[in-house]
Design an enzyme around this catalytic site. Structure first.
Site, PDB file in Angstrom:
ATOM      1  CB  SER A 196      67.637 -18.294 -10.488  1.00  8.06           C
ATOM      2  OG  SER A 196      66.642 -18.938  -9.739  1.00  8.06           O
ATOM      3  CG  HIS A 248      72.114 -18.431  -8.974  1.00 10.55           C
ATOM      4  ND1 HIS A 248      72.076 -19.011  -7.718  1.00 10.55           N
ATOM      5  CD2 HIS A 248      70.984 -18.842  -9.595  1.00 10.55           C
ATOM      6  CE1 HIS A 248      70.972 -19.720  -7.600  1.00 10.55           C
ATOM      7  NE2 HIS A 248      70.293 -19.629  -8.720  1.00 10.55           N
TER       8      HIS A 248
END
Length: 389
Positions: A196, A248
């Site tokens: 991610s 993230h």
């Protein structure tokens, strides 16, 4: 385990947002003609190297590599041998850990650690810095893997097609490192895996590419608004529990500044001046890049060098960033009446009497008795994870 960017309709629209032409007039040598070509003859067009379409192969290779790593991880996990209950036992040693232990249909946390999951203690005290990279190629389960790989195909395909495998590959890998680095500074009690951070890096690069190449877009504000909505939704998912939103954020910021460095386009005035037809003349010589593009490039290089250097020094010194930012933990998880943000690792005390294994969870005080002779360390850890969940 890091969550994945949502692979939704708006992302696909963002990835196909370009509306400018990729061909420009050029001068092409032709054999001598009996008479001069009429002045009104049409220009000959060809694709110039600055805007050519690349053959996409790196993104599919990344997808295949992630899938292979997951298959290898499940082979090493060998649930029937190391756990009491498994899901999809017909898969043999590729069967999954119980839902209570891993709801993503995947391996145990001990197997992920063995395969190279991000463990801050190992990075700081055992000098295993490569875990900052290897964790980006591991996934917590089938659901995690599918969501990330679908997102990678949606986001990465168009970027590689337009900018080539070298630049997109560098952004992907460096953004993954940036996500791991920020995650290590704030989340130091749990392991983290997933692509991610790298995926959010590609999203960040899309945003900076739109900004630095602002003048060549036709529907500027529409593209910007759509992209910002997609980014906001994906970052909002990160405030759920058990999701590493710091990975993230770190990946997104890394990709954002990398986009200013790697995805800069020459302005159209310079392209037309250099590749224009014979006789094309400009009233004023055009520079290859606009002033604001050069300023953003320099600032981004400085920020990236300083950011990664400071982050690595802090990590290797064992700094816990939460002690210097009392509110930053809310960026990764916001507690509500429906869930808690406490994610302490499972620890249990155990005692074996004949075939009876007694476990006591240290965090919640629950006891469990299991009929298991000569329990292995992996079996005890799996049972402990279920007992403490």
């Amino acid at each position: 385990m890091a969550a994945e960017p949502a692979s939704s309709g708006p992302q696909m629209r963002v990835n196909s947002r370009r509306s400018y032409n990729v061909v420009h007039p050029v001068d092409v040598e032709t054999p001598p003609l009996p008479s001069p070509a009429p002045a009104s003859s049409p220009d000959v067009y060809r694709e110039v190297k600055h805007f050519k379409k690349w053959v996409v192969w790196l993104i599919p290779v990344f997808v295949v590599a992630n899938v292979i790593m997951f298959i290898v991880t499940m082979y090493v996990n060998n649930c029937p041998k190391n756990s009491i209950n498994c899901i999809a036992t017909f898969l043999g040693r590729f069967s999954f850990q119980p839902f209570k232990e891993n709801p993503l249909l995947g391996p145990s946390s001990s197997t992920l650690q063995k395969m190279g999951a991000l463990d801050v203690n190992k990075v700081v005290h055992r000098h295993q810095g490569w875990l900052l990279i290897t964790c980006n190629w591991l996934h917590g389960g089938v659901f995690h893997l599918l969501a990330n790989m679908l997102s990678l195909l949606v986001i990465g395909y168009r970027l590689e097609q337009e900018f080539g495998f070298v630049r997109i590959g560098l952004i992907y890998v460096i953004s993954g490192l940036g996500g791991s680095l920020l995650s290590s500074l704030f989340i130091q009690t749990n392991i983290s895996v997933g692509a991610s951070g790298a995926l959010f890096g590609l999203l960040g690069a899309m945003l900076s590419e739109l900004i630095t190449n602002w003048t060549i877009y036709a529907s500027k504000f529409g593209a910007l608004f759509t992209l910002l909505i997609v980014i906001a939704i994906n970052l909002a998912v990160g405030i759920l529990p058990h999701v590493d939103n710091f990975a993230h954020i770190g990946g997104f910021l890394s990709g954002f500044f990398l986009g200013f460095v790697f995805l800069i386009r020459p302005q159209f005035g310079w392209v037309n001046q250099r590749y224009g037809p014979t006789g094309y003349a400009s009233s004023q010589a055009k520079s290859k890049f606009k002033t604001y593009q050069c300023i953003l490039w320099v600032l981004s290089v400085i920020i990236l060098i300083v950011g990664f250097t400071v982050g690595l020094v802090m990590l290797l010194r064992g700094v816990d960033a939460n002690k210097h930012c009392s509110w930053c933990h809310y960026l990764s998880c916001v507690p509500t009446s429906r869930w808690s943000c406490k994610t302490e690792p499972a620890y249990c005390t155990s005692s074996q009497t004949g075939n009876q294994l007694l476990l006591t969870c240290s965090s919640n005080g629950k006891n469990g008795t299991y009929t298991l002779a000569n329990a292995s360390r992996s079996q005890i850890q799996g049972l402990c994870s279920q007992l403490c969940s």
